[in-house]
Scaffold this motif. Sequence first.
Motif, PDB file in Angstrom:
ATOM      1  N   ILE A   1       0.842  -1.204   0.000  1.00 45.97           N
ATOM      2  CA  ILE A   1       0.000   0.000   0.000  1.00 45.97           C
ATOM      3  C   ILE A   1       0.869   1.243   0.000  1.00 45.97           C
ATOM      4  N   SER A   2       0.432   2.243  -0.779  1.00 46.57           N
ATOM      5  CA  SER A   2       1.152   3.514  -0.818  1.00 46.57           C
ATOM      6  C   SER A   2       0.151   4.660  -0.870  1.00 46.57           C
ATOM      7  N   PHE A   3       0.298   5.606   0.070  1.00 37.73           N
ATOM      8  CA  PHE A   3      -0.455   6.861   0.046  1.00 37.73           C
ATOM      9  C   PHE A   3       0.444   7.927  -0.558  1.00 37.73           C
ATOM     10  N   GLU A   4      -0.100   8.686  -1.481  1.00 39.12           N
ATOM     11  CA  GLU A   4       0.696   9.698  -2.174  1.00 39.12           C
ATOM     12  C   GLU A   4      -0.025  11.041  -2.113  1.00 39.12           C
ATOM     13  N   HIS A   5       0.374  11.896  -1.167  1.00 35.74           N
ATOM     14  CA  HIS A   5      -0.159  13.265  -1.034  1.00 35.74           C
ATOM     15  C   HIS A   5      -1.694  13.264  -0.978  1.00 35.74           C
ATOM     16  N   VAL A   6      -2.237  12.461  -0.087  1.00 38.31           N
ATOM     17  CA  VAL A   6      -3.695  12.327   0.018  1.00 38.31           C
ATOM     18  C   VAL A   6      -4.242  13.355   1.011  1.00 38.31           C
ATOM     19  N   SER A   7      -5.229  14.102   0.552  1.00 39.81           N
ATOM     20  CA  SER A   7      -5.982  15.019   1.425  1.00 39.81           C
ATOM     21  C   SER A   7      -7.454  14.632   1.327  1.00 39.81           C
ATOM     22  N   PHE A   8      -8.199  14.836   2.412  1.00 43.60           N
ATOM     23  CA  PHE A   8      -9.583  14.371   2.440  1.00 43.60           C
ATOM     24  C   PHE A   8     -10.407  15.212   3.401  1.00 43.60           C
ATOM     25  N   SER A   9     -11.673  15.444   3.024  1.00 40.55           N
ATOM     26  CA  SER A   9     -12.615  16.187   3.858  1.00 40.55           C
ATOM     27  C   SER A   9     -13.958  15.482   3.822  1.00 40.55           C
ATOM     28  N   TYR A  10     -14.605  15.354   4.976  1.00 40.41           N
ATOM     29  CA  TYR A  10     -15.927  14.741   5.023  1.00 40.41           C
ATOM     30  C   TYR A  10     -17.000  15.668   4.483  1.00 40.41           C
ATOM     31  N   ASP A  11     -16.882  16.956   4.785  1.00 42.63           N
ATOM     32  CA  ASP A  11     -17.928  17.905   4.410  1.00 42.63           C
ATOM     33  C   ASP A  11     -17.563  18.781   3.225  1.00 42.63           C
ATOM     34  N   GLY A  12     -16.370  18.563   2.648  1.00 44.08           N
ATOM     35  CA  GLY A  12     -15.947  19.374   1.521  1.00 44.08           C
ATOM     36  C   GLY A  12     -15.440  20.749   1.908  1.00 44.08           C
ATOM     37  N   LYS A  13     -15.340  21.010   3.210  1.00 41.71           N
ATOM     38  CA  LYS A  13     -14.907  22.326   3.676  1.00 41.71           C
ATOM     39  C   LYS A  13     -13.619  22.251   4.496  1.00 41.71           C
ATOM     40  N   GLN A  14     -13.618  21.374   5.479  1.00 39.61           N
ATOM     41  CA  GLN A  14     -12.473  21.303   6.384  1.00 39.61           C
ATOM     42  C   GLN A  14     -11.776  19.960   6.216  1.00 39.61           C
ATOM     43  N   ASP A  15     -10.500  19.997   5.860  1.00 40.45           N
ATOM     44  CA  ASP A  15      -9.735  18.771   5.653  1.00 40.45           C
ATOM     45  C   ASP A  15      -9.439  18.089   6.982  1.00 40.45           C
ATOM     46  N   VAL A  16      -9.680  16.770   7.017  1.00 41.01           N
ATOM     47  CA  VAL A  16      -9.290  15.985   8.188  1.00 41.01           C
ATOM     48  C   VAL A  16      -7.993  15.234   7.926  1.00 41.01           C
ATOM     49  N   LEU A  17      -7.605  15.095   6.663  1.00 43.21           N
ATOM     50  CA  LEU A  17      -6.295  14.567   6.269  1.00 43.21           C
ATOM     51  C   LEU A  17      -5.650  15.581   5.342  1.00 43.21           C
ATOM     52  N   LYS A  18      -4.365  15.854   5.599  1.00 43.98           N
ATOM     53  CA  LYS A  18      -3.680  16.901   4.846  1.00 43.98           C
ATOM     54  C   LYS A  18      -2.343  16.381   4.335  1.00 43.98           C
TER      55      LYS A  18
END
Length: 593
Positions: free
Chosen positions: A347-364
Motif C-alpha cells: 500500500i502507498s499513500f501519495e499526497h492524500v488530502s480528504f474532507s468529510y464535508d468538503g470544507k475542512q480537511d481531516v487529512l492533509k
Amino acid sequence: MNSNQQSDFSVIKRLGRYMWRYKGMTLLAFLFVFASSLLLTAIPLAARWFIDQFLGTESQTSLGMKTGQFLLFYYGIFLLRVLTTYLGQLSFAYVSNSIVRDLRTDIFSHIQSLGMSFYDQTPAGSIVSRVTNDTQAVADMFSTVFSSFISSMILFLVTLTTMFQLDGQLTIWILPFLPLIWLFITLYRRLSNQLIHMTRATLSDINVKLSESIEGMRIVQAFRQEKRLIDEFEQINQKHLYYANRSVDVNSILLRPAMSLLQVLAYAVILTFFGLNWKNTGFTAGLVYAFIQYINQLFNPLIDVTQNFATLQTSMIAASRVFQMMDRKDYEPQQVGQIEQIDQGNISFEHVSFSYDGKQDVLKNISFQVKKGEMIAFVGHTGSGKSSIINLIMRFYEFDRGNIWIDGQNIKAYRPATLRKNIGLVLQEPFLYHGTVESNIRMYQEQLSRKEVEEAAQFVDASDFIEQLPDGYDQVVTERGTTFSAGQRQLLAFARTIASQPKILILDEATANIDSETEEVIQTSLKKMRQGRTTIAIAHRLSTIQDADCIYVLDKGRIIESGTHEDLLSLKGTYFNMYQLQAGMLTNEKNRA
C-alpha cells in the motif's frame, strides 16, 4: 398544478409501476369491484319493481307467494354482492401485500448500497421507521383506501347513471351538491396535509429517540440520565399528540359531519320535489324508495372516500418518505476498474488530502508506504485523522486529492469484491450477529468448510474457549454477542478475518477494550495474523505497537513524526510525551494494585 400535487402525482406514478407488476390480479380485483357495484345498484331496482308491481295490487295469497319468490331473488343478489365484495377485497389485499414486500425489499437493498456518509447523517431509528412504519402505511393505502376509493367511484358512477335513467330531471336537482362535496374535500386536503406530515415526522423522531435510548441504556443508567431522556421523549410525544389531535379536529369537522349535512339537505330536496310534483309527474312509491336508496349510495361512497382521505394522505406522505430515501444518491465510492486480484498487498499513500464535508480537511497531504510482511501504526489524539485513513483504504468514503496505490495500481481500479475479500478489518468493538459461533466466523461464505472454520479459530487461539462452550461451534450467539466477554468477541472477530485469508490486515484499536491478561492472548494471536500480511494498525496503547516497522504520529490531519519506537523516543517529541504519560499511568495502576 402546485408542487404538492406534482409530488403526489409522482408518488402515485411510482406506486403504479409496482402495481403494474401484478396487473392480472389488479384487473381481477377491478372486475370484482365492478360486479359488486352493479349488484348493489340492482338491489333498489329490484325493490322498486316489487313495490310498484305487487304491493297493493295482489291478493294476500298471491302476494305471499310473490314475496317469497322475491325475497329469494333479493337476498340471492345480496349474497352474491357479499361474495364479490369479499373477493375484491381479498384481491386488493394480495396486491397491496405484494407491493409492500417489493417496496421493503427495494429500499433495504438500496440502503445496503449507500455509503457511510448516509449513515453518519441519518439516525438508525429514522431508517427503521421508513422501512417498517412508512411501508406499512403504503399497505394500508392499497388494501383499504385504494380498494375503497375504486369501489366507491365505480359505485358512484353506476348509481348516478342509474338515477339519470330513472328520472333525469330529478337527478339534476342533486348535481349542485357535487361541487360542494369537492369543495369540502379540497379544503380538508389543504388543512390536513401539513398536519399529517408533521405527525409522521414526529413519529419518526419518537423511533429515533427510542432506538437511541435502548442502544445506549448502559450509559444512560450509568450517568443517571433517565429523567432527562424521559423529559425529552415526553416533549416529542406531546408534539406528536398535538399534531394528531389537530388532525382529529380537522377530520371531525370536514369529513362525515360535513358529508352527512349535505346528505340530509339532498334528502330534503328530493322529498320537496316529490311533494310538489307527485300529482303531475305520477311518481310511484317504488321510484321514491329507489331514489332514497340511491341518495345513500351516491353520498356514502363520497363519505367513505373522505373518511379514508386521512389514511390516504398519511399513506401518500409515507410513500413519499420511502421514495425520498430510495432516491438518495450518496452511494459508496464507485470503482472504475475491474482488477480481480491483489497479489502482495503493498500500500502507498501519495499526497492524500480528504474532507468529510468538503470544507475542512481531516487529512492533509498524507504520504506513506507499507509492504507485504510489514506493519505500520498510526497514533495520535482523538480527531487527528487515524480512522479517516482506514476509511479511505476500506473505500467507505471517496477522496479526490492524491492517490492510493495497492500493488502499484490505483485503489479505484479494483473491483469492490476484490478489495473486501483481500482487506481484513478488525474493529475496536467487534460486531457479532444473531446466529451461531460457526456462522459468525464463516460470515456466510459458503465455500468455507467446517474444518476451515475450526482451523481459523485455532489459528487465533479462539478454539480453547469455543470448545468449552456447551454446544461448541454450534453455540447460539445473541445479538451483538452480549453473552461473551470482550476478549472472546474479539477472538471471534479475529477468526472471522483470518477465515477469509486477507492480504491486508487493518486493526482499528483492536485491543483498546481488552484487559491486560486477555491482551497477552490477543497479542499472540495478532502476531500470527500479521505474518506474511500487510498490516496497518491504529493504536491507543503504545505498548502494543512497539515492534511496528514504522510508527506515524498524526496531529490535526498531518504526519508530524515517523519512525520506529526507538527512533521516536529519541526525538523526545509528541510520541515521547505520549509514551511517558501512558507509562506513568501504568505505573500508578500497578502501585494501586
